[in-house]
Design a protein around this motif. Structure first.
Motif, PDB file in Angstrom:
ATOM      1  N   ASN A  82     -10.750  18.709  22.302  1.00  0.00           N
ATOM      2  CA  ASN A  82      -9.314  18.057  22.469  1.00  0.00           C
ATOM      3  C   ASN A  82      -9.371  16.799  21.534  1.00  0.00           C
ATOM      4  N   ILE A  83     -10.266  15.958  21.906  1.00  0.00           N
ATOM      5  CA  ILE A  83     -10.190  14.629  20.983  1.00  0.00           C
ATOM      6  C   ILE A  83     -10.047  14.985  19.550  1.00  0.00           C
ATOM      7  N   VAL A  84     -10.739  15.823  18.973  1.00  0.00           N
ATOM      8  CA  VAL A  84     -10.484  15.988  17.557  1.00  0.00           C
ATOM      9  C   VAL A  84      -9.178  16.682  17.101  1.00  0.00           C
ATOM     10  N   THR A  85      -8.693  17.422  18.136  1.00  0.00           N
ATOM     11  CA  THR A  85      -7.170  18.110  17.918  1.00  0.00           C
ATOM     12  C   THR A  85      -6.224  16.891  17.797  1.00  0.00           C
ATOM     13  N   VAL A  86      -6.398  16.025  18.892  1.00  0.00           N
ATOM     14  CA  VAL A  86      -5.300  14.828  18.916  1.00  0.00           C
ATOM     15  C   VAL A  86      -5.515  14.037  17.774  1.00  0.00           C
ATOM     16  N   ILE A  87      -6.657  13.879  17.413  1.00  0.00           N
ATOM     17  CA  ILE A  87      -6.823  13.084  16.202  1.00  0.00           C
ATOM     18  C   ILE A  87      -6.124  13.486  14.975  1.00  0.00           C
ATOM     19  N   VAL A  88      -6.439  14.706  14.685  1.00  0.00           N
ATOM     20  CA  VAL A  88      -6.050  15.466  13.671  1.00  0.00           C
ATOM     21  C   VAL A  88      -4.426  15.628  13.809  1.00  0.00           C
ATOM     22  N   LEU A  89      -3.872  15.885  14.751  1.00  0.00           N
ATOM     23  CA  LEU A  89      -2.403  15.979  14.773  1.00  0.00           C
ATOM     24  C   LEU A  89      -1.595  14.470  14.859  1.00  0.00           C
ATOM     25  N   THR A  90      -2.614  13.540  15.254  1.00  0.00           N
ATOM     26  CA  THR A  90      -2.097  12.219  14.964  1.00  0.00           C
ATOM     27  C   THR A  90      -1.871  11.721  13.699  1.00  0.00           C
ATOM     28  N   ILE A  91      -2.947  12.046  12.719  1.00  0.00           N
ATOM     29  CA  ILE A  91      -2.765  11.833  11.404  1.00  0.00           C
ATOM     30  C   ILE A  91      -1.787  12.526  10.724  1.00  0.00           C
ATOM     31  N   TYR A  92      -1.725  13.732  11.000  1.00  0.00           N
ATOM     32  CA  TYR A  92      -0.641  14.762  10.391  1.00  0.00           C
ATOM     33  C   TYR A  92       0.935  14.049  10.770  1.00  0.00           C
ATOM     34  N   PHE A  93       0.995  13.597  11.956  1.00  0.00           N
ATOM     35  CA  PHE A  93       2.293  13.014  12.357  1.00  0.00           C
ATOM     36  C   PHE A  93       2.683  11.868  11.805  1.00  0.00           C
ATOM     37  N   MET A  94       1.594  10.950  11.651  1.00  0.00           N
ATOM     38  CA  MET A  94       1.764   9.647  10.838  1.00  0.00           C
ATOM     39  C   MET A  94       2.202   9.842   9.556  1.00  0.00           C
ATOM     40  N   ALA A  95       1.454  10.992   8.845  1.00  0.00           N
ATOM     41  CA  ALA A  95       1.759  11.016   7.402  1.00  0.00           C
ATOM     42  C   ALA A  95       3.233  11.652   7.243  1.00  0.00           C
ATOM     43  N   THR A  96       3.626  12.505   8.224  1.00  0.00           N
ATOM     44  CA  THR A  96       4.899  13.188   7.878  1.00  0.00           C
ATOM     45  C   THR A  96       6.147  12.480   8.915  1.00  0.00           C
ATOM     46  N   PHE A  97       5.843  11.411   9.297  1.00  0.00           N
ATOM     47  CA  PHE A  97       6.832  10.820  10.132  1.00  0.00           C
ATOM     48  C   PHE A  97       8.134  10.511   9.950  1.00  0.00           C
ATOM     49  N   ASP A  98       8.230  10.119   8.630  1.00  0.00           N
ATOM     50  CA  ASP A  98       9.850   9.928   8.293  1.00  0.00           C
ATOM     51  C   ASP A  98      10.419  11.351   8.191  1.00  0.00           C
ATOM     52  N   ARG A  99       9.763  12.216   7.698  1.00  0.00           N
ATOM     53  CA  ARG A  99      10.633  13.692   7.454  1.00  0.00           C
ATOM     54  C   ARG A  99      10.553  14.118   8.749  1.00  0.00           C
ATOM     55  N   LEU A 100       9.696  14.141   9.600  1.00  0.00           N
ATOM     56  CA  LEU A 100      10.250  14.608  11.168  1.00  0.00           C
ATOM     57  C   LEU A 100      11.219  13.874  11.649  1.00  0.00           C
ATOM     58  N   ARG A 101      11.305  12.638  11.671  1.00  0.00           N
ATOM     59  CA  ARG A 101      12.388  11.564  12.124  1.00  0.00           C
ATOM     60  C   ARG A 101      13.698  12.255  11.700  1.00  0.00           C
ATOM     61  N   LEU A 116       0.705  -1.194  -0.078  1.00  0.00           N
ATOM     62  CA  LEU A 116      -0.018  -0.085  -0.143  1.00  0.00           C
ATOM     63  C   LEU A 116       0.822   1.342   0.097  1.00  0.00           C
ATOM     64  N   PRO A 117       0.535   2.324  -0.692  1.00  0.00           N
ATOM     65  CA  PRO A 117       1.240   3.663  -0.771  1.00  0.00           C
ATOM     66  C   PRO A 117       0.903   4.264   0.619  1.00  0.00           C
ATOM     67  N   ARG A 118       1.899   5.433   1.302  1.00  0.00           N
ATOM     68  CA  ARG A 118       1.954   5.637   2.395  1.00  0.00           C
ATOM     69  C   ARG A 118       0.640   6.359   2.804  1.00  0.00           C
ATOM     70  N   GLY A 119      -0.048   6.982   1.809  1.00  0.00           N
ATOM     71  CA  GLY A 119      -1.331   7.620   2.125  1.00  0.00           C
ATOM     72  C   GLY A 119      -2.260   6.899   2.259  1.00  0.00           C
ATOM     73  N   LEU A 120      -2.433   5.645   1.590  1.00  0.00           N
ATOM     74  CA  LEU A 120      -3.493   4.868   1.978  1.00  0.00           C
ATOM     75  C   LEU A 120      -3.177   4.044   3.164  1.00  0.00           C
ATOM     76  N   ALA A 121      -1.909   3.479   3.391  1.00  0.00           N
ATOM     77  CA  ALA A 121      -1.846   3.119   4.613  1.00  0.00           C
ATOM     78  C   ALA A 121      -2.204   3.910   6.094  1.00  0.00           C
ATOM     79  N   VAL A 122      -1.875   5.318   5.823  1.00  0.00           N
ATOM     80  CA  VAL A 122      -2.372   6.126   7.026  1.00  0.00           C
ATOM     81  C   VAL A 122      -3.563   6.431   7.160  1.00  0.00           C
ATOM     82  N   ALA A 123      -4.316   6.364   5.879  1.00  0.00           N
ATOM     83  CA  ALA A 123      -5.814   6.348   5.745  1.00  0.00           C
ATOM     84  C   ALA A 123      -6.517   5.110   6.486  1.00  0.00           C
TER      85      ALA A 123
END
Length: 388
Positions: free
Chosen positions: A201-220, A107-114
């Motif tokens: 707060n729950i919605v904020t955590v979910i959105v940030l989690t999705i963003y961090f998963m999508a850009t995990f390699d770049r942040l690391r 799976l591509p990274r976008g589909l895996a994160v989704a």
């Protein structure tokens, strides 16, 4: 012609002697050692360096203290936001192994994160669907039965005598003033604000989690890029191992919580408790909190059991006493030993310290933090001490 008299004849100047007596200025000479007739340059001749006077040292130190205090105020004011960011980053690290597994399947990274995100949303939606309807229905039933409870109490002679003796009816009427009603409404609005804040707060955590998963390699890679190049490879290996342990801890904790929820659901169906799925969700969510979460879930289910009847409540207490012993001494140590390789005593002490210092969040990150510290001590600190 007569020879000139008085004084020795003038001697010619030897350039070599002049070079020996007045050496040229060296390139390493400071500003104070340059000859006075040298051209001062476009911006003038440099002055003498500043001396470290006590006033200058004290002023610099005071400015440092002010900057440190400003940073402290900024962190304190943004503490709630930083906590949300930390929780989202922790969840992203824990869910990253699932993304990697899906990517290994093609799976591509976008589909895996989704896919991981949709699974997480499905779990949250199922938990809300299991918890909210029972709470709403039970609250409505309780409000509807309040008049019947009051009538039954007034039929009791002893209770009726107490009401007349202490003038409870008059006190209730005096308490029902406009000011008290306004305060009560304010409390209701405050509860509504708390609910909306929790949802935000729950919605904020979910959105940030999705963003961090999508850009995990770049942040690391960005984090590793801040390390000097001579140590980057070793830091990368140790950092990847720490991230892997965090992910393994999350998988192990979810597995233990799922086992607790399934066991509770089966028990609730066998003994005939109301809303068995909702109780199983409560136990599974509470079981994610190390050391104290399982006890909280057991208390909730036991109270529901005693509300049904006394034998059912006793059965709930016995079941959770037995199950917690099995989980604490058989399931939990085996799972955590295989996932994060942390000793049982270290895990218990870390969880207690985490709760005491940072509450529930401290309990969640205590065991991965101990695993990371243990890895750094084994791979960095102890070998360095051996070479001293």
């Amino acid at each position: 012609m007569t020879a000139p008299t008085g004084g020795a004849p003038p001697q010619s100047r030897n350039p070599a002697d002049e070079d020996r007596t007045t050496p040229p200025p060296s390139a390493d000479a400071g500003p104070d050692e340059q000859p006075a007739d040298e051209h001062p340059g476009r911006f003038g001749r440099p002055g003498q360096p500043l001396r470290l006077s006590p006033f200058l040292v004290g002023l610099t130190g005071g400015l440092g203290v002010l900057v440190a205090y400003a940073i402290f105020l900024a962190v304190r004011n943004a503490g709630s936001v930083l906590v949300l960011v930390f929780i989202a980053l922790f969840l992203a690290i824990g869910l990253h192994p699932a993304v990697v597994r899906l990517r290994s399947w093609g799976l591509p990274r976008g589909l895996a994160v989704a896919a991981v995100t949709l699974t997480l949303l499905a779990v949250i939606t199922g938990a809300v669907y299991a918890l909210v309807p029972p709470v709403v229905s039970q609250t409505g039933e309780l409000i509807g039965q309040v008049p019947d409870y009051v009538t039954q109490l007034r039929r009791n002679g002893t209770v009726d005598d107490l009401i007349e003796q202490y003038d409870l009816a008059g006190k209730i009427e005096s308490a029902a003033t406009t000011e008290n009603i306004t305060r009560a409404l304010g409390g209701v609005f405050g509860a509504a604000g708390f609910i909306f804040g929790a949802v935000f707060n729950i919605v904020t955590v979910i959105v940030l989690t999705i963003y961090f998963m999508a850009t995990f390699d770049r942040l690391r890679d960005l984090g590793y890029g801040l390390v000097p190049a001579t140590r980057r490879d070793r830091v990368r290996l140790i950092g990847d191992e720490i991230l892997a342990k965090v992910g393994a801890y999350m998988v192990g904790a979810l597995a233990i919580a799922l086992l607790a929820g399934v066991s509770t659901f089966v028990f609730a169906v066998v003994v005939g408790l109301a809303y068995p799925f909702a109780l199983a969700v409560v136990v599974a969510i509470c079981d994610l909190i190390p050391q104290i979460g399982a006890t909280i879930g057991a208390v909730v289910v036991s109270l529901v059991g005693f509300a049904t009847d006394v034998p059912t409540g006793i059965a709930c207490v016995v079941f959770f006493l037995v199950y917690q012993q099995v989980e604490n001494y058989l399931v939990y140590p085996r799972v955590m030993r295989r996932s994060v390789q942390v000793a049982d005593v270290a895990a218990i002490v870390a969880a207690l310290l985490g709760v005491a210092l940072f509450g529930v969040i401290g309990a969640l990150v205590a065991i991965p933090a101990v695993a990371a510290i243990q890895l750094v001590l084994r791979e960095v600190v102890l070998p360095r001490q051996q070479h001293r």
